[in-house]
Design an enzyme around this catalytic site. Structure first.
Site: not given
Ligand code: EPZ
Length: 427
Positions: A24-25, A118, A123, A309, A401
């Protein structure tokens, strides 16, 4: 009021082989990347899940056409003539923000609704914006929309991410591939899905090196060089890890096929530490357990650390292990809601900030529970298979989802589980 729920009943074991769907990701971002190649891109091994359908709506709202045939998808982006990702779609799925980078790459501008938070956290997308600003993108806010422009054009830059954010790495990469000059992204996310995206971008004519490591180098090419391609998504390591947790929970042997075992090294290490036997091949993993689960400590971290995850699924295992486990959630600020639901089934979990102390118990009891995110929902169904009696899992749209035919795949493994429509007032 009626609602579709999943009813899970105590199940003696989960045995057999399950074919893992496409990731998915990764697939969500590959769809967005197709915007950069003007013409028909064909994707294979795309999972049939609701998030993919929503991303299809986002791409179509830009003017593209999206045709699905089973796990294949043909996206024609030659007709993309808009650069706005509307709020009603972005609010349905945060990953729509992945259209930002490709839109800036193709049009030099974008109008994308700010994604909300969320349940698992705020996020934020500040790192996406900082990365893109290094490439010459200017941002303004306009009534909940991000307005991106490139007054002096898109140029290469040297980016150091504060945190190896998956989304920020992807958005920056998808703009940098058509920026003028070279871009480096340091402290980049190393998830396998990043490598998958880079491989597709390179198949489209881009020049990305180092994806999958924390230092990525991109030599920008003119947009006209980017062309459509045919590409196959990698297997979903989180779906695979979820089924492996089910096999570890009930004993197995359970095999997941269509997944590079190298993607799940940390999860495999933890399954072995909990007393499971795990056999791996190039694209399969088999788990079997013949003795009681043992307690284990887990720290969720960016890849190759333990995946956040899979945190709920392994909290379930810990709740039935001998001894006490400490699970630390380092990636999201609010991803322990699963604990409250599984406590309704008799699990003993104490939360202290981003630590969870899980005291193993003998048995869980079936109960009505609610999915709080897709991974917690999937784990609650597994909990219902191990619990005495019947468990009703609500808000299963979360599960849909990210899990293709979750009930069907579990039934094939011997699970006593079904989707039914119930009057939820009775619960
Ligand atoms: C991706 O989310 C995945 N989603 C998530 O999977 C996964 O948990 C996550 O990566 C970590 O591996 C998709 O790919 C669609 P991050 P993403 O940017 O890209 C903070 C699932 O269950 N952050 O690595 O949103 C953020 O708030 C989902 O399939 C900032 O603060 O993850 C989080 O605490 C859930 N500022 C942490 O970093 C930013 O600009 C990791 O976020 C970006 C992120």
């Amino acid at each position: 009021m009626s609602e579709e729920v999943i009813i899970a009943r105590e199940t003696p074991n989960l045995v057999g082989t399950v074919q893992v769907s496409g990731a998915k990701n990764s697939a969500l971002k590959l769809m967005a990347a197709a915007i950069l190649g003007q013409g028909e891109t064909t994707l294979h091994n795309v999972p049939v899940i609701s998030d993919i359908a929503i991303m299809g709506e986002v791409i179509e709202a830009l003017g593209a056409t999206v045709c699905r045939e089973g796990h294949d998808m043909v996206i024609d982006t030659s007709t993309v003539d808009k650069y706005e990702a509307p709020y009603e779609l972005v609010s349905k799925m945060r990953a729509s923000i992945s259209s930002l980078g490709p839109l800036v790459g193709r049009f030099g501008k974008a109008h994308v609704a700010m994604p909300g938070g969320c349940k698992i956290g705020a996020r934020k997308i500040d790192m996406h914006l900082v990365g893109l600003e290094q490439l010459g993108v200017s941002f303004e806010m306009d009534h909940g929309y991000l307005v991106a422009t490139t007054p002096e054009g898109l140029h290469g830059g040297s980016i150091m991410l504060e945190f190896p954010s998956v989304g920020a790495t992807e958005n920056t990469m998808m703009a940098a591939v058509v920026a003028e000059g070279t871009t480096t992204i340091d402290n980049a996310a190393c998830e396998p899905e990043i490598e998958d995206l880079a491989n597709m971008l390179n198949a489209m004519g881009a020049k990305v090196r180092g994806a999958g490591t924390s230092s990525i180098e991109i030599e920008g090419v003119p947009l006209a060089v980017m062309h459509p391609c045919e590409y196959t998504t990698v297997g979903d390591r989180i779906e695979a890890g979820t089924y492996l947790a089910g096999g570890a929970l009930l004993g197995g042997p359970l095999t997941v096929e269509g997944i590079k075992s190298d993607y799940l090294r940390m999860a495999i290490l933890k399954l072995r530490a909990m007393g499971c036997d795990v056999q791996t091949g190039e694209d399969f993993i088999t788990v079997q357990r013949g003795k009681p689960l043992q307690a284990v400590d887990i720290q969720t971290l960016p890849h190759p650390g333990f995946p956040t995850d899979l945190q709920a699924q392994f909290m379930l295992l810990a709740s039935l292990a001998e001894g006490n486990s400490v699970i630390t959630e380092n990636v999201f600020e609010n991803r322990f809601m699963f604990a409250a639901e599984i406590a309704r089934m008799g699990a003993d979990v104490t939360i202290d900030d981003h630590h969870a102390l899980v005291r193993g118990t003998e048995k869980l009891q079936g109960a009505p529970v609610v999915s709080t995110d897709l991974r917690a929902g999937a784990a609650l169904v597994l909990a219902g298979l191990a619990a005495e009696g019947e468990t009703i899992v609500r808000k299963i749209d979360h599960i849909d989802r990210g899990y293709e035919d979750y009930v069907g795949k579990l039934v094939k493994l011997g699970a006593r589980v079904e989707r039914v429509t119930l009057d939820v007032e009775d619960m």
